[in-house]
Design a protein around this motif. Structure first.
Motif, PDB file in Angstrom:
ATOM      1  N   ALA A   1     -23.757 -19.906  -3.199  1.00  0.00           N
ATOM      2  CA  ALA A   1     -25.079 -20.283  -2.698  1.00  0.00           C
ATOM      3  C   ALA A   1     -25.618 -19.240  -1.728  1.00  0.00           C
ATOM      4  O   ALA A   1     -26.815 -18.918  -1.745  1.00  0.00           O
TER       5      ALA A   1
ATOM      6  N   GLU B   1     -26.760 -16.128  -3.692  1.00  0.00           N
ATOM      7  CA  GLU B   1     -28.041 -16.415  -4.337  1.00  0.00           C
ATOM      8  C   GLU B   1     -29.171 -16.449  -3.309  1.00  0.00           C
ATOM      9  O   GLU B   1     -30.285 -15.978  -3.570  1.00  0.00           O
TER      10      GLU B   1
ATOM     11  N   GLU C   1     -28.192 -27.269  -2.269  1.00  0.00           N
ATOM     12  CA  GLU C   1     -28.153 -28.559  -2.944  1.00  0.00           C
ATOM     13  C   GLU C   1     -27.765 -28.393  -4.410  1.00  0.00           C
ATOM     14  O   GLU C   1     -26.978 -29.182  -4.955  1.00  0.00           O
ATOM     15  N   GLU C   2     -28.290 -27.343  -5.046  1.00  0.00           N
ATOM     16  CA  GLU C   2     -27.944 -27.079  -6.437  1.00  0.00           C
ATOM     17  C   GLU C   2     -26.461 -26.789  -6.613  1.00  0.00           C
ATOM     18  O   GLU C   2     -25.887 -27.038  -7.680  1.00  0.00           O
ATOM     19  N   HIS C   3     -25.842 -26.282  -5.568  1.00  0.00           N
ATOM     20  CA  HIS C   3     -24.405 -25.999  -5.614  1.00  0.00           C
ATOM     21  C   HIS C   3     -23.569 -27.161  -5.079  1.00  0.00           C
ATOM     22  O   HIS C   3     -22.367 -27.003  -4.843  1.00  0.00           O
TER      23      HIS C   3
ATOM     24  N   GLY D   1     -33.563 -25.284  -1.904  1.00  0.00           N
ATOM     25  CA  GLY D   1     -32.647 -26.192  -2.580  1.00  0.00           C
ATOM     26  C   GLY D   1     -31.449 -25.535  -3.225  1.00  0.00           C
ATOM     27  O   GLY D   1     -30.780 -26.139  -4.067  1.00  0.00           O
ATOM     28  N   ILE D   2     -31.164 -24.283  -2.843  1.00  0.00           N
ATOM     29  CA  ILE D   2     -30.059 -23.555  -3.473  1.00  0.00           C
ATOM     30  C   ILE D   2     -28.714 -24.191  -3.132  1.00  0.00           C
ATOM     31  O   ILE D   2     -27.849 -24.361  -4.013  1.00  0.00           O
TER      32      ILE D   2
END
Length: 340
Positions: free
Chosen positions: A258, A261, A71-73, A68-69
């Motif tokens: 993203a 990360e 998506e978090e961005h 979900g990285i």
């Protein structure tokens, strides 16, 4: 196609393929300082089409999607498999793809031909001394044990004027072999093991998980190409057009953040990253368990790889105009500043 013909294509191989797309890059050459973005804003474009040439080096990407990285961005990615890197570059220039994979060689070649694509992230970070990415494998029956032994042989490569071909030529040249005598056979990674087994080629420049099949059949490791030539810099890149950078600076920043990360997360937890490849690449759990990529690589880009690639392109090109364009190219303009 033999090597002499491939060399005539040399550094200008992309020109005929992407020239029709030049007009789409309406942002101009921009330079390294253009469109860097100040960060902090929401992505201008949240849904992105991302073209890749599937292999396990994309473990960080699939890890980031699974965890979900992205998506978090604020990003949603549509991954599009594409085995022809020149077609990805063309798609970036035309706007068919928002972001796309290309090697440093393709990025340099495109810019030397006036196609302003920009490297915005590495795929798996800077290459380390124990990198297990791209490797050249000889068939068990060929009798080849080193790069010099490729002289006069048939070698499978994903692209006749690709990064892999260029690194193989350089390693053969350093070993004292005659690169002009090598016959290149263009094949997708997935077909190389079978070609080695059947004797259609004597060696192949491969990626994982496809290399595992060739090695299991008795293939001989000649060397890891990028480890030999590009340690401490990144050769596999996510790129976009300068016009996309100009119009979507926050999106570019979000994607780069993203990916950084995701690269760090996949390095910290490679087993989870391997499991992400099962659904991501559609491979078996066994294949995923044997996946290899540049675990632990620094996500940041530097210009070293672009300088080496330009010098190799000049060395192996026989086209004087292509050489002149390459020699005049300021490779620092190829890298989006936020990726450094």
């Amino acid at each position: 196609m033999n090597t002499s013909i491939a060399r005539r294509l040399g550094a200008i191989a992309l020109a005929g393929i992407v020239a029709a797309s030049l007009a789409a890059c309406s942002g101009g050459d921009g330079g390294a300082d253009a469109g860097a973005g100040e960060g902090g804003g929401e992505p201008e474009k949240a849904s992105l089409t991302v073209a890749i040439n599937p292999s396990t080096q994309f473990a960080p990407l699939y890890y980031g999607l699974q965890e979900g990285i992205f998506e978090e961005h604020g990003l949603e990615l549509e991954i599009i498999p594409q085995t022809d890197i020149a077609a990805i570059v063309s798609g970036l220039a035309s706007g068919t793809y928002d972001v796309g994979f290309a090697t440093v060689v393709h990025a340099v070649t495109a810019n030397a031909n006036g196609i302003p694509i920009r490297a915005i992230s590495s795929i798996e970070g800077q290459i380390q001394e124990d990198d297990e990415g791209t490797l050249t494998i000889a068939s068990a029956e060929s009798g080849i044990t080193d790069f010099a032994g490729l002289e006069g042989k048939r070698v499978a490569t994903v692209g006749l004027s690709s990064h892999n071909t260029l690194t193989m030529w350089e390693l053969v040249d350093r070993a004292g072999g005659d690169t002009a005598s090598i016959e290149l056979v263009q094949l997708p990674f997935g077909q190389m093991a079978a070609a080695l087994d059947s004797g259609d080629v004597d060696a192949a420049i491969m990626q994982w998980p496809f290399a595992a099949e060739a090695l299991a059949a008795g293939g001989v490791e000649l060397g890891y190409n990028n480890r030999e030539l590009f340690e401490g810099t990144a050769t596999t890149l996510f790129n976009t057009s300068q016009s996309f950078v100009d119009q979507n600076p926050n999106t570019v920043q979000a994607f780069a953040d993203a990916m950084a990360e995701s690269i760090e997360g996949a390095s910290a937890d490679p087993e989870t990253a391997k499991t992400a490849l099962v659904d991501g690449l559609g491979i078996t759990e066994e294949q995923a368990a044997g996946a290899r990529w540049n675990i632990g690589g620094d996500p940041a880009l530097n210009v070293d790889a672009f300088e080496v690639a330009r010098d190799l392109l000049v060395k192996f090109s026989t086209d004087d105009s292509a050489k002149a364009a390459l020699e005049e190219l300021d490779v620092s303009t190829i890298v989006w500043p936020g990726a450094l």
